[in-house]
Design a protein around this motif. Structure first.
Motif, PDB file in Angstrom:
ATOM      1  N   GLN A 683       8.495 -12.479   5.604  1.00 43.22           N
ATOM      2  CA  GLN A 683       8.873 -13.154   4.361  1.00 43.22           C
ATOM      3  C   GLN A 683       8.514 -12.287   3.168  1.00 43.22           C
ATOM      4  O   GLN A 683       7.473 -11.613   3.148  1.00 43.22           O
ATOM      5  N   PHE A 684       9.362 -12.304   2.151  1.00 42.09           N
ATOM      6  CA  PHE A 684       9.078 -11.635   0.881  1.00 42.09           C
ATOM      7  C   PHE A 684       8.705 -12.710  -0.127  1.00 42.09           C
ATOM      8  O   PHE A 684       9.550 -13.481  -0.581  1.00 42.09           O
ATOM      9  N   SER A 737      16.488  -2.405  -1.535  1.00 41.75           N
ATOM     10  CA  SER A 737      15.132  -1.983  -1.184  1.00 41.75           C
ATOM     11  C   SER A 737      14.343  -1.656  -2.433  1.00 41.75           C
ATOM     12  O   SER A 737      14.896  -1.531  -3.532  1.00 41.75           O
ATOM     13  N   MET A 738      13.044  -1.519  -2.244  1.00 35.05           N
ATOM     14  CA  MET A 738      12.161  -1.034  -3.302  1.00 35.05           C
ATOM     15  C   MET A 738      11.007  -0.286  -2.642  1.00 35.05           C
ATOM     16  O   MET A 738      10.726  -0.457  -1.447  1.00 35.05           O
ATOM     17  N   CYS A 771      16.110  -6.763  -6.090  1.00 34.67           N
ATOM     18  CA  CYS A 771      17.077  -6.099  -5.211  1.00 34.67           C
ATOM     19  C   CYS A 771      17.089  -6.746  -3.834  1.00 34.67           C
ATOM     20  O   CYS A 771      18.024  -6.550  -3.057  1.00 34.67           O
ATOM     21  N   LEU A 772      16.045  -7.518  -3.525  1.00 34.35           N
ATOM     22  CA  LEU A 772      15.861  -8.058  -2.182  1.00 34.35           C
ATOM     23  C   LEU A 772      16.185  -9.539  -2.059  1.00 34.35           C
ATOM     24  O   LEU A 772      16.465 -10.028  -0.963  1.00 34.35           O
ATOM     25  N   ASP A 794      12.861 -17.696  -0.133  1.00 32.08           N
ATOM     26  CA  ASP A 794      13.567 -17.847   1.139  1.00 32.08           C
ATOM     27  C   ASP A 794      14.249 -16.521   1.489  1.00 32.08           C
ATOM     28  O   ASP A 794      15.465 -16.448   1.676  1.00 32.08           O
ATOM     29  N   THR A 795      13.454 -15.462   1.571  1.00 25.77           N
ATOM     30  CA  THR A 795      13.952 -14.097   1.699  1.00 25.77           C
ATOM     31  C   THR A 795      13.216 -13.364   2.808  1.00 25.77           C
ATOM     32  O   THR A 795      11.976 -13.400   2.860  1.00 25.77           O
ATOM     33  N   LEU A 796      13.956 -12.702   3.675  1.00 25.47           N
ATOM     34  CA  LEU A 796      13.381 -11.905   4.755  1.00 25.47           C
ATOM     35  C   LEU A 796      13.513 -10.412   4.472  1.00 25.47           C
ATOM     36  O   LEU A 796      14.521  -9.959   3.913  1.00 25.47           O
TER      37      LEU A 796
END
Length: 802
Positions: A683-684, A737-738, A771-772, A794-796
């Motif tokens: 998770q991010f 990406s970062m 960016c993600l 809610d980001t993978l």
């Protein structure tokens, strides 16, 4: 009062072309060291004190006492006005850092014009006359070709509130439905009559001290609400048992009586498990369910519609009723209008005119059983032990009064946030934990949002100046066909409000014209064609620049400094833009003092009846409202706004989506069976922090001495990827990406990463947080009161060594 002022134009023209920072290049005066260098030993210090209030965005609205020495801001303290109570005298480290920050390296010092590609961040310094001429030519061309409605005026909350007239006088669209901070409110708001969907809680945070139980879910209150942190400790000292339910171990979790770690995005499952425990153990409050909620209302079992009184059979008195809903009156054994019932049933199924009806409570019980919302189910979804869930339910229902506090930074930012808010409301309605001392539900972030306020008068504009109809939610403008060709952005709108920066970048590059107005050169400024420098809350040439009513006080932005560099005040910018475009210049206030005086004098709010601008200025820019000592219980004033005039549990408008009662859905990307997890297993998570207010203070040098941006990971996740403390890593998914350094932290849940929200692109080694992030629309977008709540959390992602 002696005064040494800083010229607005004395340091501007040393360099004709500048880079992304927008610095004028005047050595010694564009750096922190130059501005804050000690005065010469033989110089006699010239000193005075001014008063202002701090950020809207942190919700503290702290009134500050500012000492200016030799024309420079030298000291910031809490306002010490005699009738400004000690509990409100606050100056957090962010406020004190303004001593440096107002002169900071990212301060926009002159108007700027883009010289590179849009988004590249290359600008040249120009004059105000040149900037306004550019705006007149380009914005005028858009007006002529497409009409005024082709322009959007929008921005972040701290900046756009400072330009109250601009969108009207330009007849522009506004940035409505931005997808920010409305997730849980989409579910809870209609239940309690909060039409804003921000679900500002049913009582303010001072009320916690009257509670026996306080459960905070997905909210790091002690960092996101620093000025109101005392309410947490007052509650604890008064004996409240405080529980922090959070994915990660936070400052708030460390100070609570109990920390309950939870799988990210599953707060709604926890609440539904608690609902089942309360029903199964009969811990609910039948009396409050009868008198304060819509639980007794009858619902057609087949169609799902509420039973309303037939107007053809209603008496004149009944026709005038605001509540036409029918209940089963046990006293007469028949359906009657709610307001006429002697003893409305809260349970049961009834045959009426050949159709079957059940009470809302009966349907809730059936829904819980049908969907299998047992303690064991909730435990499997949330990874919380069943005994812990049951104990939370018992405390909330039995150790009362109890408060359920939701956050804007956690459970609010998942695709299932509306279901979470709906389930939270069911808990409150079942137990009667609302509308009485110590019992509230909703978002307490900031502590003062539901505190006492008062309505200032709005400046009366001619009828011809009105908003254009908004074509669609702001987040949809980026990829759906629309008539928008220009955007006037007030503050860090583009980074802070929109997920998936790749889509945002392409959209902004497709627009004909972008104007950016702010104090600092944030990431969003890089997409502008013209950048205009605004004053901070410390700068004005007038005695009073702006007003705010918050946390029980009327606050004034008095004079501390003259406008620095070539910045201008908010009203001056509005008037210049109006004059440039040939609209409304004679219809706007002539001065900020006139506007502030008008706002108080013309207000019809009784709480401001005895106040004047002169009294405010004489009292160091702060005056308490007459009710400031009372704890505000807001629910009583909102309940009439619900469909039934009661706590509305059953949401008939969501029948088509299968969500008339809360039916749990997994988060979108974080769903345990999502195949994407095989590629992107982490998770991010973007966390709130005491070091920043969203994207504000990212450039504050004194704050950066305490914190430098990095990604946090659990040590076991780092070990599995061969990562060590300080490694530069690439965080990536299919969107982008970062690159950023990584640090180990056992406080981060395994399977997650954590980084502070709002960080600018220049804070990263490469790339940007957005960016993600997930910008998908909710499947219920069309029926949610405030539309989709952007699912930032809610980001993978996956992480590898760069």
């Amino acid at each position: 009062m002696g005064e040494t002022t800083v010229s607005r134009r004395g340091f501007l023209k040393a360099s004709a072309t500048v880079g992304a920072l927008g610095l004028a290049g005047a050595a010694g005066m564009t750096t922190t060291g130059g501005w804050l260098a000690p005065a010469q030993a033989n110089a006699a210090a010239e000193e005075y004190v001014g008063y202002t209030f701090h950020q809207n965005h942190c919700t503290g609205h702290c009134s500050l006492k500012c000492t200016v020495r030799d024309g420079r801001l030298a000291l910031i303290e809490p306002n010490d006005a005699e009738n400004y109570q000690k509990r409100y005298r606050i100056a957090c480290v962010r406020a004190m850092s303004e001593i440096e920050h107002v002169y900071g390296s990212q301060r926009i010092q002159t108007p700027l014009r883009r010289v590179g590609e849009r988004g590249e961040g290359k600008f040249e310094s120009i004059t105000w006359d040149e900037a306004l001429a550019d705006i007149k030519e380009n914005l005028g061309a858009i007006w002529d070709k497409y009409g005024k409605s082709a322009v959007v005026v929008g921005g972040t909350s701290d900046v756009k509130v400072r330009y109250p007239h601009l969108k009207q006088i330009f007849n522009a669209q506004q940035d409505g439905r931005t997808g920010i901070d409305v997730g849980v409110g989409n579910g809870l708001g209609p239940m309690i009559g909060d039409s804003s969907s921000f679900v500002i809680c049913t009582s303010e945070a001072r009320d916690w001290a009257r509670a026996k139980t306080v459960i905070l879910t997905s909210t790091n209150f002690l960092e996101s609400s620093v000025p109101s942190a005392k309410t947490f400790f007052e509650a604890k000292e008064a004996g409240a048992y405080i529980v922090s339910v959070d994915t990660h171990f936070t400052t708030t979790a460390g100070k609570a009586n109990q920390w309950v770690p939870i799988e990210p995005g599953t707060d709604g499952a926890l609440f539904l498990g608690m609902v089942s425990a309360i029903i199964d153990n009969e811990w609910y409050d039948p009396e409050s369910m009868k008198t304060g909620t819509a639980f007794p209302f009858l619902v057609d079992v087949e169609s799902g519609t509420l039973l309303r009184q037939d107007p053809a059979t209603a008496t004149a008195k009944q026709k005038g009723s605001e509540n036409p809903f029918m209940v089963w009156d046990v006293a007469v054994g028949a359906p009657v209008p709610y307001e006429e019932a002697v003893d409305p049933a809260i349970e049961g199924t009834f045959d009426i005119d050949g159709r079957t009806y059940a009470t809302e409570f009966e349907l809730l019980k059936e829904s819980q059983k049908k969907n299998g919302y047992t303690l064991e189910w909730a435990s499997k979804v949330t990874t919380i032990d069943p005994e812990v869930i049951e104990d939370l339910a018992r405390r909330y229902a039995c150790d009362t009064p109890a408060t359920l506090s939701l956050g804007w930074g956690g459970s609010d930012k998942y695709m299932n946030a509306d279901i979470c808010g709906h389930a939270a409301g069911v808990l409150a309605a079942l137990t009667g934990n609302y509308g009485k001392p110590g019992a509230s539900v909703g978002v307490h972030v900031g502590g003062n949002y539901s505190g006492w306020s008062a309505k200032l008068a709005g400046w009366k504009l001619p009828d011809e100046y009105k908003l254009a109809t908004q074509e669609m939610p702001s987040y949809s403008m980026r990829y759906e066909d629309n008539g928008v060709h220009a955007y006037i952005a007030l503050g860090d709108m583009f980074q802070q409000h929109y997920a998936n920066m790749n889509v945002t970048d392409q959209w902004l590059k497709s627009l004909d014209y972008v104007v950016y107005v702010d104090m600092y050169h944030t990431t969003s400024a890089d997409w502008a064609d013209i950048v205009l420098p605004a004053c901070t809350k410390f700068e004005t040439p007038e005695e009073c620049e702006s007003l705010k009513v918050a946390y029980g006080h009327l606050l004034g932005q008095g004079k501390v400094l003259d406008p620095l560099f070539d910045s201008k005040t908010d009203l001056e910018i509005e008037r210049l833009l109006a004059k440039t475009m040939g609209v409304a210049v004679d219809d706007l206030p002539k001065s900020s003092y006139e506007f502030c005086d008008y706002q108080i004098a013309k207000s019809t709010d009784k709480k401001l009846a005895d106040m004047t601008l002169d009294k405010l200025l004489a009292n160091q820019c702060v005056l308490p409202l007459p009710c400031v000592d009372e704890i505000r219980e807001e629910y009583a004033s909102q309940i009439k706004n619900t469909l039934s005039g009661r706590f509305d549990v059953y949401q008939e408008a969501r029948l088509g989506a299968g969500q008339a009662l809360p039916v749990y859905e997994d988060p979108e990307e974080l769903a345990p069976d999502n195949p994407l997890r095989d590629t992107y297993p982490l998770q991010f998570y973007q966390a709130r922090t005491k070091f920043q207010i969203h994207s504000m203070f990212c450039d504050a040098a004194w704050m950066k001495e305490l914190y430098e941006p990095y990604l946090e990971m659990n040590p076991q996740d780092m070990e599995a990827r061969g990562l060590e403390d300080g490694d530069v890593v690439e965080v990536f998914n299919d969107r982008g990406s970062m690159k950023v350094p990584v640090r180990p932290s056992a406080m981060v849940r395994p399977g997650s990463t954590r980084i502070f929200e709002g960080l600018w692109t220049r804070d990263m080694i490469e790339g940007n947080l957005q960016c993600l992030t997930n910008d998908n629309l909710s499947p219920r977008d069309g029926i949610l009161p405030a539309g989709t709540s952007t699912a930032f959390q809610d980001t993978l992602v996956e992480v590898r060594k760069a």
